[in-house]
Design an enzyme around this catalytic site. Structure first.
Site, mmCIF file in Angstrom:
data_model
loop_
_atom_site.group_PDB
_atom_site.id
_atom_site.type_symbol
_atom_site.label_atom_id
_atom_site.label_comp_id
_atom_site.label_asym_id
_atom_site.label_seq_id
_atom_site.Cartn_x
_atom_site.Cartn_y
_atom_site.Cartn_z
ATOM 1 N N LYS A 1 0.777 -1.253 0.000
ATOM 2 C CA LYS A 1 0.000 0.000 0.000
ATOM 3 C C LYS A 1 0.806 1.300 0.000
ATOM 4 O O LYS A 1 0.224 2.364 0.162
ATOM 5 C CB LYS A 1 -0.907 -0.005 1.217
ATOM 6 C CG LYS A 1 -0.156 0.019 2.531
ATOM 7 C CD LYS A 1 -1.033 0.406 3.704
ATOM 8 C CE LYS A 1 -0.257 0.472 4.989
ATOM 9 N NZ LYS A 1 -1.024 0.932 6.115
ATOM 10 N N SER B 1 -9.024 2.890 -3.184
ATOM 11 C CA SER B 1 -8.400 4.050 -2.550
ATOM 12 C C SER B 1 -8.776 5.326 -3.291
ATOM 13 O O SER B 1 -8.991 5.307 -4.514
ATOM 14 C CB SER B 1 -6.879 3.874 -2.615
ATOM 15 O OG SER B 1 -6.226 5.078 -2.283
ATOM 16 N N TYR C 1 0.989 2.183 -7.442
ATOM 17 C CA TYR C 1 0.048 1.675 -6.428
ATOM 18 C C TYR C 1 -1.399 2.005 -6.830
ATOM 19 O O TYR C 1 -2.276 1.144 -6.858
ATOM 20 C CB TYR C 1 0.369 2.281 -5.052
ATOM 21 C CG TYR C 1 -0.744 2.114 -4.051
ATOM 22 C CD1 TYR C 1 -1.024 0.874 -3.498
ATOM 23 C CD2 TYR C 1 -1.540 3.201 -3.659
ATOM 24 C CE1 TYR C 1 -2.066 0.714 -2.587
ATOM 25 C CE2 TYR C 1 -2.570 3.056 -2.753
ATOM 26 C CZ TYR C 1 -2.836 1.808 -2.218
ATOM 27 O OH TYR C 1 -3.867 1.658 -1.319
ATOM 28 N N LYS D 1 -4.870 -0.373 -8.028
ATOM 29 C CA LYS D 1 -6.251 -0.282 -7.514
ATOM 30 C C LYS D 1 -7.228 -0.029 -8.669
ATOM 31 O O LYS D 1 -8.291 -0.625 -8.740
ATOM 32 C CB LYS D 1 -6.360 0.848 -6.477
ATOM 33 C CG LYS D 1 -5.555 0.604 -5.203
ATOM 34 C CD LYS D 1 -6.130 -0.529 -4.398
ATOM 35 C CE LYS D 1 -5.357 -0.820 -3.139
ATOM 36 N NZ LYS D 1 -5.755 -2.075 -2.482
HETATM 37 N N1 NAD Z 1 -4.088 2.726 5.060
HETATM 38 C C1 NAD Z 1 -4.381 3.518 4.037
HETATM 39 O O1 NAD Z 1 -4.046 4.702 4.043
HETATM 40 C C2 NAD Z 1 -5.175 2.991 2.869
HETATM 41 C C3 NAD Z 1 -5.849 3.898 2.042
HETATM 42 C C4 NAD Z 1 -6.570 3.421 0.957
HETATM 43 C C5 NAD Z 1 -6.600 2.053 0.687
HETATM 44 N N2 NAD Z 1 -5.927 1.198 1.491
HETATM 45 C C6 NAD Z 1 -5.960 -0.237 1.166
HETATM 46 O O2 NAD Z 1 -6.576 -0.926 2.240
HETATM 47 C C7 NAD Z 1 -5.991 -2.226 2.376
HETATM 48 C C8 NAD Z 1 -5.561 -2.414 3.808
HETATM 49 O O3 NAD Z 1 -4.632 -1.377 4.138
HETATM 50 P P1 NAD Z 1 -3.955 -1.272 5.570
HETATM 51 O O4 NAD Z 1 -3.678 0.148 5.817
HETATM 52 O O5 NAD Z 1 -4.719 -2.061 6.548
HETATM 53 O O6 NAD Z 1 -2.567 -1.976 5.238
HETATM 54 P P2 NAD Z 1 -1.780 -3.104 6.033
HETATM 55 O O7 NAD Z 1 -0.442 -3.235 5.378
HETATM 56 O O8 NAD Z 1 -1.821 -2.874 7.489
HETATM 57 O O9 NAD Z 1 -2.677 -4.396 5.696
HETATM 58 C C9 NAD Z 1 -2.489 -5.169 4.536
HETATM 59 C C10 NAD Z 1 -2.283 -6.600 4.977
HETATM 60 O O10 NAD Z 1 -2.078 -7.416 3.832
HETATM 61 C C11 NAD Z 1 -1.060 -8.366 4.136
HETATM 62 N N3 NAD Z 1 -0.467 -8.796 2.868
HETATM 63 C C12 NAD Z 1 0.365 -8.098 2.045
HETATM 64 N N4 NAD Z 1 0.732 -8.857 1.001
HETATM 65 C C13 NAD Z 1 0.099 -10.047 1.137
HETATM 66 C C14 NAD Z 1 0.098 -11.254 0.385
HETATM 67 N N5 NAD Z 1 0.820 -11.379 -0.737
HETATM 68 N N6 NAD Z 1 -0.637 -12.298 0.831
HETATM 69 C C15 NAD Z 1 -1.360 -12.183 1.981
HETATM 70 N N7 NAD Z 1 -1.383 -11.082 2.743
HETATM 71 C C16 NAD Z 1 -0.659 -10.018 2.322
HETATM 72 C C17 NAD Z 1 -0.096 -7.619 5.038
HETATM 73 O O11 NAD Z 1 0.688 -8.488 5.852
HETATM 74 C C18 NAD Z 1 -1.038 -6.753 5.873
HETATM 75 O O12 NAD Z 1 -1.401 -7.382 7.083
HETATM 76 C C19 NAD Z 1 -4.872 -2.304 1.350
HETATM 77 O O13 NAD Z 1 -5.340 -2.977 0.214
HETATM 78 C C20 NAD Z 1 -4.591 -0.859 1.030
HETATM 79 O O14 NAD Z 1 -4.074 -0.709 -0.271
HETATM 80 C C21 NAD Z 1 -5.228 1.627 2.585
#
Ligand code: NAD
Length: 360
Positions: A89, A129, A153, A157
């Protein structure tokens, strides 16, 4: 909506937003199966979810790129729907290692969708996102705004959104999907037991600022003070992570069943209120009780002046809206950070909790 006898599969459920969503699902008495490869999370998050909810969590350490393992999880459980958080992300990192981002975020998602198709599971909630809007022509941003990601990134999405749309468009495919476009998730669980747990240097403003407050980082760099905003710093729409988690529950409940599929629908999950970086520094300094060090540096390439949601559609169609105020979000973040200065770390040699099956 998933039937009471089937489970919701949550990918990336040990991560920041995923773990908060698993709590809301368990509090709603849903049966949940979590998979995560723990590349950006730890087992401790699962233990904390269990502490907060008083319920056991079924967890598999599975990589989304391992289609065989994914299929086996679906074969072991009666999965009715999927909420897909798993992936990478970080915007900046995605420009340095784009292939990893395309591989995990796109190939991983394609594997998941293929396994779902094989197992006849057709209810899907996807973590998209606000990045997909690029530099939007209209603020607040409606879901109809053109999609124009400016970095790898964001493009993962945007492309995955198109793939899901294409699957839903197939005649009689019976898919129901919600594309949830998050604005800026912030804050932590009110228990102080769970919050954002960045490994390495935080990419986002709030976790960085909270590491300045805890003494891990000397000072916050504010990228640009010449944007066309009231104080010259960029505006974002900060949404409390618990509100965001509840948005997933609302989206899941809105999905149709195979007889009445809803097709693919996008929703903004934001508050509709933008705050500048300087306003956020002030709000978080208030929560901490002292001023926090910052310096103004040059704009960061790819950053845009303002990303503020128009959340009307989610309110009207999902009956969901953000309710938690910014001061409470800042207080929850400081509560979490001060109780867990090093985030969540597994102690060396820690055995996984009983409920955890280490698949790989
Ligand atoms: N936090 C933000 O600002 C934000 C904003 C918009 C969208 N998002 C999206 O929301 C989702 C969750 O974000 P978050 O902030 O909780 O991030 P995060 O990194 O805390 O959570 C993502 C999880 O996915 C796991 N992961 C990564 N690659 C993997 C794989 N190949 N197989 C299995 N698991 C895998 C990671 O270990 C992690 O626990 C993501 O898709 C991110 O792109 C996040």
């Amino acid at each position: 909506m998933s039937s009471s006898s089937s489970s919701v599969l949550v990918t990336g459920g040990a991560g920041y937003i995923g773990s908060h969503t698993v709590i809301e699902l368990l509090n709603d008495n849903q049966s949940v199966v979590v998979i995560d490869n723990l590349i950006n999370a730890s087992y401790e998050a699962i233990r904390r979810i269990e502490r907060i909810t008083g319920k056991k969590v079924t967890f598999y350490k599975v990589n989304l790129l391992d289609k065989k393992a994914l299929l086996e999880v679906f074969q072991r459980h009666s999965i009715g729907s999927v909420i897909h958080f798993g992936g990478l992300k970080a915007v900046g990192e995605s420009s340095r290692i784009p292939l990893d981002y395309y591989d995990i975020n796109m190939t991983g998602t394609i594997h998941l969708l293929q396994v779902m198709q094989t197992m006849d599971v057709k209810q899907f909630v996807f973590s998209s996102s606000a990045t997909v809007y690029g530099d939007p022509p209209l603020i607040p941003i409606p879901e109809t705004s053109p999609l124009a990601s400016t970095n790898p990134y964001g493009r993962t999405k945007q492309f995955v959104e198109s793939i899901i749309q294409d699957i839903c468009n197939v005649n009689n495919s019976n898919w129901s999907a919600a594309l949830l476009r998050y604005f800026n998730p912030a804050g932590a669980h009110p228990s102080g037991l769970l919050g954002e747990n960045p490994l390495g240097v935080p990419n986002n403003l709030m976790p960085y600022l909270s590491q300045v407050a805890i003494g891990k980082r000397a000072s916050l760099s504010i990228y640009g003070k010449d944007y066309p905003t009231k104080d010259g710093t960029a505006i974002r729409d900060y949404i409390n992570v618990v509100d965001l988690a509840k948005g997933h529950l609302a989206a899941l409940k809105k999905l149709g069943d195979s007889k009445n599929p809803t097709g693919c629908v996008a929703y903004n999950l934001g508050t509709g209120h933008g705050s500048t970086v300087l306003e956020m520094v002030q709000a978080f300094s208030n929560a901490v009780g002292r001023p926090l060090a910052y310096e103004i540096v040059d704009r960061r390439p790819g950053d845009v002046a303002n990303l503020t949601a128009d959340p009307t559609k989610a309110k009207t169609e999902l009956n969901w809206e953000a309710t938690i105020q910014l001061d409470e979000t800042c207080a929850s973040l400081w509560h979490w950070q001060s109780k867990n200065p090093n985030g969540l770390e597994d102690c060396p040699g820690d055995a996984p909790p009983e409920s955890i099956i280490c698949y790989i």
